[in-house]
Motif scaffolding. Structure first.
Motif, mmCIF file in Angstrom:
data_model
loop_
_atom_site.group_PDB
_atom_site.id
_atom_site.type_symbol
_atom_site.label_atom_id
_atom_site.label_comp_id
_atom_site.label_asym_id
_atom_site.label_seq_id
_atom_site.Cartn_x
_atom_site.Cartn_y
_atom_site.Cartn_z
ATOM 1 N N TYR A 128 66.590 -23.069 -11.295
ATOM 2 C CA TYR A 128 66.217 -24.596 -12.051
ATOM 3 C C TYR A 128 67.608 -25.168 -12.019
ATOM 4 C CZ TYR A 128 64.647 -28.882 -14.796
ATOM 5 O OH TYR A 128 63.957 -29.812 -15.612
ATOM 6 N N ALA A 129 68.482 -26.465 -11.944
ATOM 7 C CA ALA A 129 69.861 -27.131 -12.828
ATOM 8 C C ALA A 129 70.718 -26.275 -12.100
ATOM 9 C CB ALA A 129 69.365 -27.860 -14.268
ATOM 10 N N VAL A 130 70.730 -25.556 -11.781
ATOM 11 C CA VAL A 130 71.415 -23.980 -11.694
ATOM 12 C C VAL A 130 71.064 -23.157 -10.322
ATOM 13 C CG1 VAL A 130 73.521 -22.562 -12.616
ATOM 14 C CG2 VAL A 130 72.269 -24.306 -14.037
ATOM 15 N N LYS A 131 72.475 -23.012 -9.634
ATOM 16 C CA LYS A 131 72.427 -22.368 -8.507
ATOM 17 C C LYS A 131 73.178 -21.016 -8.724
ATOM 18 C CE LYS A 131 70.697 -21.554 -3.459
ATOM 19 N NZ LYS A 131 70.859 -22.565 -2.580
ATOM 20 N N TRP A 132 72.700 -19.644 -9.112
ATOM 21 C CA TRP A 132 73.538 -18.392 -8.757
ATOM 22 C C TRP A 132 73.401 -17.709 -7.852
ATOM 23 C CZ3 TRP A 132 69.675 -19.989 -12.195
ATOM 24 C CH2 TRP A 132 68.720 -18.564 -12.269
ATOM 25 N N GLU A 133 74.134 -16.567 -7.716
ATOM 26 C CA GLU A 133 73.486 -15.538 -7.173
ATOM 27 C C GLU A 133 72.730 -15.241 -7.049
ATOM 28 O OE1 GLU A 133 76.119 -11.125 -5.776
ATOM 29 O OE2 GLU A 133 76.920 -12.370 -7.268
ATOM 30 N N GLY A 134 72.237 -15.416 -5.814
ATOM 31 C CA GLY A 134 70.663 -13.943 -5.874
ATOM 32 C C GLY A 134 69.326 -14.653 -5.744
ATOM 33 N N THR A 135 70.131 -16.137 -6.385
ATOM 34 C CA THR A 135 68.907 -17.050 -6.113
ATOM 35 C C THR A 135 68.545 -17.497 -4.170
ATOM 36 O OG1 THR A 135 70.278 -18.830 -6.582
ATOM 37 C CG2 THR A 135 68.862 -18.486 -8.218
ATOM 38 N N ASP A 136 66.968 -17.542 -4.271
ATOM 39 C CA ASP A 136 67.033 -18.238 -2.487
ATOM 40 C C ASP A 136 67.045 -19.500 -2.607
ATOM 41 O OD1 ASP A 136 64.557 -16.263 -1.181
ATOM 42 O OD2 ASP A 136 65.191 -15.779 -3.640
ATOM 43 N N ALA A 137 66.957 -20.275 -3.803
ATOM 44 C CA ALA A 137 66.850 -21.926 -3.470
ATOM 45 C C ALA A 137 66.541 -22.556 -4.762
ATOM 46 C CB ALA A 137 65.576 -22.686 -2.575
ATOM 47 N N VAL A 305 62.152 -21.682 1.612
ATOM 48 C CA VAL A 305 62.863 -22.545 0.540
ATOM 49 C C VAL A 305 63.680 -23.205 1.253
ATOM 50 C CG1 VAL A 305 60.683 -21.048 -1.191
ATOM 51 C CG2 VAL A 305 62.848 -20.878 -0.355
ATOM 52 N N LYS A 306 64.199 -24.089 0.185
ATOM 53 C CA LYS A 306 65.597 -24.931 0.646
ATOM 54 C C LYS A 306 65.240 -25.686 -0.815
ATOM 55 C CE LYS A 306 63.887 -28.816 3.308
ATOM 56 N NZ LYS A 306 64.482 -29.517 4.793
ATOM 57 N N ASP A 307 66.850 -26.206 -1.145
ATOM 58 C CA ASP A 307 67.410 -26.765 -2.751
ATOM 59 C C ASP A 307 66.754 -27.768 -2.601
ATOM 60 O OD1 ASP A 307 68.842 -24.824 -2.789
ATOM 61 O OD2 ASP A 307 70.965 -25.683 -2.669
ATOM 62 N N ILE A 308 65.980 -28.409 -3.637
ATOM 63 C CA ILE A 308 65.391 -29.786 -4.025
ATOM 64 C C ILE A 308 66.407 -30.667 -4.601
ATOM 65 C CG2 ILE A 308 63.525 -31.110 -4.767
ATOM 66 C CD1 ILE A 308 62.110 -28.772 -4.066
ATOM 67 N N LEU A 309 66.842 -31.966 -4.134
ATOM 68 C CA LEU A 309 67.805 -32.589 -4.796
ATOM 69 C C LEU A 309 67.496 -33.751 -5.270
ATOM 70 C CD1 LEU A 309 70.553 -32.911 -5.467
ATOM 71 C CD2 LEU A 309 70.831 -34.332 -3.393
ATOM 72 N N ILE A 310 67.456 -34.030 -6.750
ATOM 73 C CA ILE A 310 67.046 -34.859 -7.535
ATOM 74 C C ILE A 310 67.671 -35.642 -7.728
ATOM 75 C CG2 ILE A 310 65.353 -35.967 -9.183
ATOM 76 C CD1 ILE A 310 63.493 -33.423 -8.993
ATOM 77 N N ASP A 311 67.982 -37.468 -7.859
ATOM 78 C CA ASP A 311 68.840 -38.440 -8.350
ATOM 79 C C ASP A 311 68.198 -39.452 -9.267
ATOM 80 O OD1 ASP A 311 69.975 -38.481 -6.172
ATOM 81 O OD2 ASP A 311 69.462 -39.361 -4.991
ATOM 82 N N ALA A 312 68.646 -39.015 -10.394
ATOM 83 C CA ALA A 312 68.248 -39.549 -11.233
ATOM 84 C C ALA A 312 67.745 -40.953 -11.859
ATOM 85 C CB ALA A 312 69.872 -39.350 -12.640
ATOM 86 N N LYS A 313 67.161 -41.442 -11.918
ATOM 87 C CA LYS A 313 67.078 -43.144 -12.135
ATOM 88 C C LYS A 313 67.085 -43.524 -13.357
ATOM 89 C CE LYS A 313 62.473 -42.161 -9.002
ATOM 90 N NZ LYS A 313 63.548 -40.724 -8.485
ATOM 91 N N LEU A 314 67.129 -45.390 -13.076
ATOM 92 C CA LEU A 314 67.669 -46.471 -13.879
ATOM 93 C C LEU A 314 66.638 -46.483 -14.972
ATOM 94 C CD1 LEU A 314 69.656 -47.757 -15.965
ATOM 95 C CD2 LEU A 314 69.710 -49.383 -14.448
#
Length: 334
Positions: A128-137, A305-314
């Motif tokens: 969640y918000a960070v990816k590290w060695e061993g994470t699938d996504a 599973v693959k990474d989900i990228l979310i953009d901040a909204k104003l």
């Protein structure tokens, strides 16, 4: 969250909604409780603690979706103690029915061994918000550019309201993990580059209580600080209260407050006429919860599973109604 490793256990007692069974309809198993059980087993969501309102809102939104899919949602409150986070993960692994784990790491290096133990038990791990060695996504954002975007809006306001006159800017800061560090760097560097007349102070705070205390202390030394920016949400509520206690009116034209992430309470502040809390860049709990559920359920069911990228909204006074959650969302849209 500066000097977080020493201060975090003592300081992170927040005034937000507690992640309790009563508040969230959930269970803090401490990692080991059997809970109610789901037909398909369980999935686990691990945040750093129960002190952030945004995280609590996400859990409340996730739970019915997870249960509808036939799984039990396990949660816990490690209170920003990495040893407890690791211990609870090990307990989840040991249950035998946990199909996937997702979490925000209090300390990435400390989670790598337990992540490997989850892998060995055929339990996929998502970040969640960070990816590290061993994470699938992972659910990911663009922390530095988000800080830069907020800084650019603050610089624009400074130029319009202060021109070349000196102005003091307090950035509520934390550098203990990549997410907060990069947001803070984006904020600090963006203001320094864009407003040469600004003197920037980093003020260490994370929760509402910390924000209140840190703002009080800063105002004692620098009472004419009028621009307050933050990498997160809860500490800005403390700043807002500290300024109110100093006699700053909610519509004082000399002040500019802005943060990242929002809750309904923050939206109420932004919505006030001519509010000093002028804007935010936000990832709504609704959007984040949806991504969390998508990753957890896909991983639990053995799907790719693959990474989900979310953009901040104003978020501004003009669109606050679009960001309310729960009952407030329905009333804001009516």
């Amino acid at each position: 969250m500066l000097h977080r490793r020493k201060a975090i256990a003592a300081l992170l007692a927040a005034a937000g909604l507690a992640l309790t069974t009563a508040a969230c309809g959930g269970n803090d198993d401490g990692g080991g409780g059997s809970g109610g059980g789901g037909d398909k087993g369980a999935v686990a969501m691990s945040f750093g603690g129960s002190s952030l309102e945004l995280w609590n809102d996400e859990i409340k939104l996730m739970r019915p979706e997870i249960e509808k899919a036939g799984y039990e949602l396990l949660t816990h409150d490690p209170q920003f103690k990495v040893e407890k986070q690791v211990k609870d993960w090990d307990a989840w692994i040991g249950r035998g029915d946990v199909k996937a784990i997702m979490g925000w790491p209090i300390q990435v290096d400390a989670l790598k061994p337990v992540t490997k133990r989850a892998q060995d038990a055929d339990i996929p791990v998502m970040g969640y918000a960070v990816k590290w060695e061993g994470t699938d996504a992972a659910l990911l954002t663009k922390p530095e550019s988000d800080g830069e975007r907020l800084a650019a809006d603050a610089v624009k306001w400074i130029k319009e309201n202060y021109a070349d006159k000196p102005v003091k800017v307090a950035v509520m800061a934390d550098r203990s993990n990549d997410l907060s560090r990069l947001r803070v760097e984006g904020l600090v560097n963006g203001v320094k580059k864009g407003a040469k007349n600004a003197k920037v102070f980093e003020v260490a705070a994370f929760t509402r209580d910390e924000g209140f205390t840190a703002a009080k202390q800063h105002l004692t030394a620098q009472p004419d600080t009028t621009v307050w920016l933050s990498f997160t949400d809860d500490n800005m509520k403390g700043v807002y209260q500290a300024l109110a206690d100093q006699g700053v009116k909610p519509d004082d034209p000399k002040y500019f407050l802005a943060g990242m992430d929002v809750t309904n309470e923050t939206l109420d502040l932004i919505a006030k006429p001519n509010s000093i809390y002028r804007m935010a860049y936000a990832f709504t709990s609704r959007e984040l919860a949806k991504a969390n559920v998508e990753l957890l359920l896909a991983a639990a069911e053995g799907k790719p599973v693959k990474d989900i990228l979310i953009d901040a909204k104003l978020v501004t006074p003009d669109n606050v109604k679009d960001f309310y959650v729960g009952d407030r969302a329905a009333s804001a849209g009516s």
